[in-house]
Scaffold this motif. Structure first.
Motif, mmCIF file in Angstrom:
data_model
loop_
_atom_site.group_PDB
_atom_site.id
_atom_site.type_symbol
_atom_site.label_atom_id
_atom_site.label_comp_id
_atom_site.label_asym_id
_atom_site.label_seq_id
_atom_site.Cartn_x
_atom_site.Cartn_y
_atom_site.Cartn_z
ATOM 1 N N ALA A 114 48.437 37.277 36.921
ATOM 2 C CA ALA A 114 47.338 37.172 37.031
ATOM 3 C C ALA A 114 45.921 36.917 36.965
ATOM 4 N N ASP A 115 45.792 37.290 35.705
ATOM 5 C CA ASP A 115 44.247 37.027 35.171
ATOM 6 C C ASP A 115 43.205 36.835 36.120
ATOM 7 N N ALA A 116 41.925 37.540 36.932
ATOM 8 C CA ALA A 116 41.262 36.925 38.029
ATOM 9 C C ALA A 116 39.818 37.126 37.368
ATOM 10 N N ASP A 117 39.775 37.342 36.226
ATOM 11 C CA ASP A 117 38.808 37.870 35.055
ATOM 12 C C ASP A 117 38.045 36.141 34.981
ATOM 13 N N GLY A 118 39.212 35.572 34.496
ATOM 14 C CA GLY A 118 38.555 34.174 33.576
ATOM 15 C C GLY A 118 39.196 34.662 32.356
ATOM 16 N N ASP A 119 39.135 35.819 32.070
ATOM 17 C CA ASP A 119 39.018 35.782 30.099
ATOM 18 C C ASP A 119 40.552 36.132 30.098
ATOM 19 N N LEU A 120 41.589 35.432 29.694
ATOM 20 C CA LEU A 120 42.563 35.641 29.323
ATOM 21 C C LEU A 120 42.252 37.383 27.965
ATOM 22 N N GLU A 121 41.737 36.598 27.140
ATOM 23 C CA GLU A 121 42.119 37.625 25.712
ATOM 24 C C GLU A 121 41.546 39.203 26.356
ATOM 25 N N LYS A 122 40.474 39.580 27.378
ATOM 26 C CA LYS A 122 40.017 40.726 27.533
ATOM 27 C C LYS A 122 40.618 41.212 28.223
ATOM 28 N N SER A 123 41.489 40.563 29.204
ATOM 29 C CA SER A 123 42.771 41.207 29.745
ATOM 30 C C SER A 123 44.074 41.470 29.051
ATOM 31 N N VAL A 124 44.234 40.184 27.981
ATOM 32 C CA VAL A 124 45.526 40.580 27.107
ATOM 33 C C VAL A 124 45.118 42.508 26.934
ATOM 34 N N LYS A 125 43.529 42.448 26.227
ATOM 35 C CA LYS A 125 43.404 43.894 24.971
ATOM 36 C C LYS A 125 43.790 45.054 26.540
#
Length: 190
Positions: A114-125
């Protein structure tokens, strides 16, 4: 001459400390080294065997596929909350990736990062750039505090009946044999 050497050594030491403090990958590398020598070994403690209602706790992947924890009854769930900017999260990623590789083809175990950044695209990258194959999701519902209270990283494991079986805030070495054995035990227990 001694005075100059001492100043150079002190300057290098200060520069190294600044790099460790301000560069997340450098701090993660230091923490990862401490993990390799045996620090940060996860403790498997017994949890009360009360089932939680996981219905309505939802996540969504980058392709738009939604997952509701309530629909995963009968499967062991490994849920990790992390962020790209979090050095302890970065440090434990290689060990989690090793664990994921062991269980990725096992239909009885589900991994959710679970991405806690709030920026899924950034986390996937982030995952792609580091050649991690772990499935990244964004949180699309509220998460009860007993599962995630905001500390990063946080890892929780639910057994097949949806009972909270493991919860750890902070860094841990998830490639540890204790965790592999624990997941295997949860797969076969009722």
């Amino acid at each position: 001459m001694k005075f100059i050497k001492k100043n150079i050594v002190n300057g290098l030491f200060i520069a190294l400390l600044l790099v460790i403090v301000f560069v997340p990958d450098a701090k993660a590398l230091l923490i990862r080294g401490l993990m390799e020598i045996g620090l940060y070994s996860p403790s498997i403690a017994e949890f009360p065997k009360a089932a939680m209602d996981l219905s309505g706790i939802k996540f969504q992947d980058a392709k738009g596929n939604a997952i509701d924890l309530g629909n995963l009854k009968g499967k062991v769930i490994f849920l990790n909350f992390w962020a790209t900017w979090c050095p302890p999260c970065r440090a434990e990623m290689p060990s989690i990736n090793k664990l994921y590789q062991k269980f990725k083809d096992d239909k009885n175990v589900v991994f959710i990062f679970a991405d806690a950044d709030g920026d899924l695209e950034k986390s996937v990258k982030f995952m792609t750039n580091r050649k991690y194959e772990m499935p990244v999701f964004k949180v699309t519902s509220t998460i009860p505090d007993q599962i995630f209270s905001g500390a990063l990283p946080t890892t929780v494991i639910f057994d097949k009946q949806g009972r909270l079986s493991f919860r750890h805030e902070g860094i841990a070495n998830y490639a540890d044999k204790k965790i592999v054995d624990f997941l295997n035990k949860l797969k076969v227990s009722d």
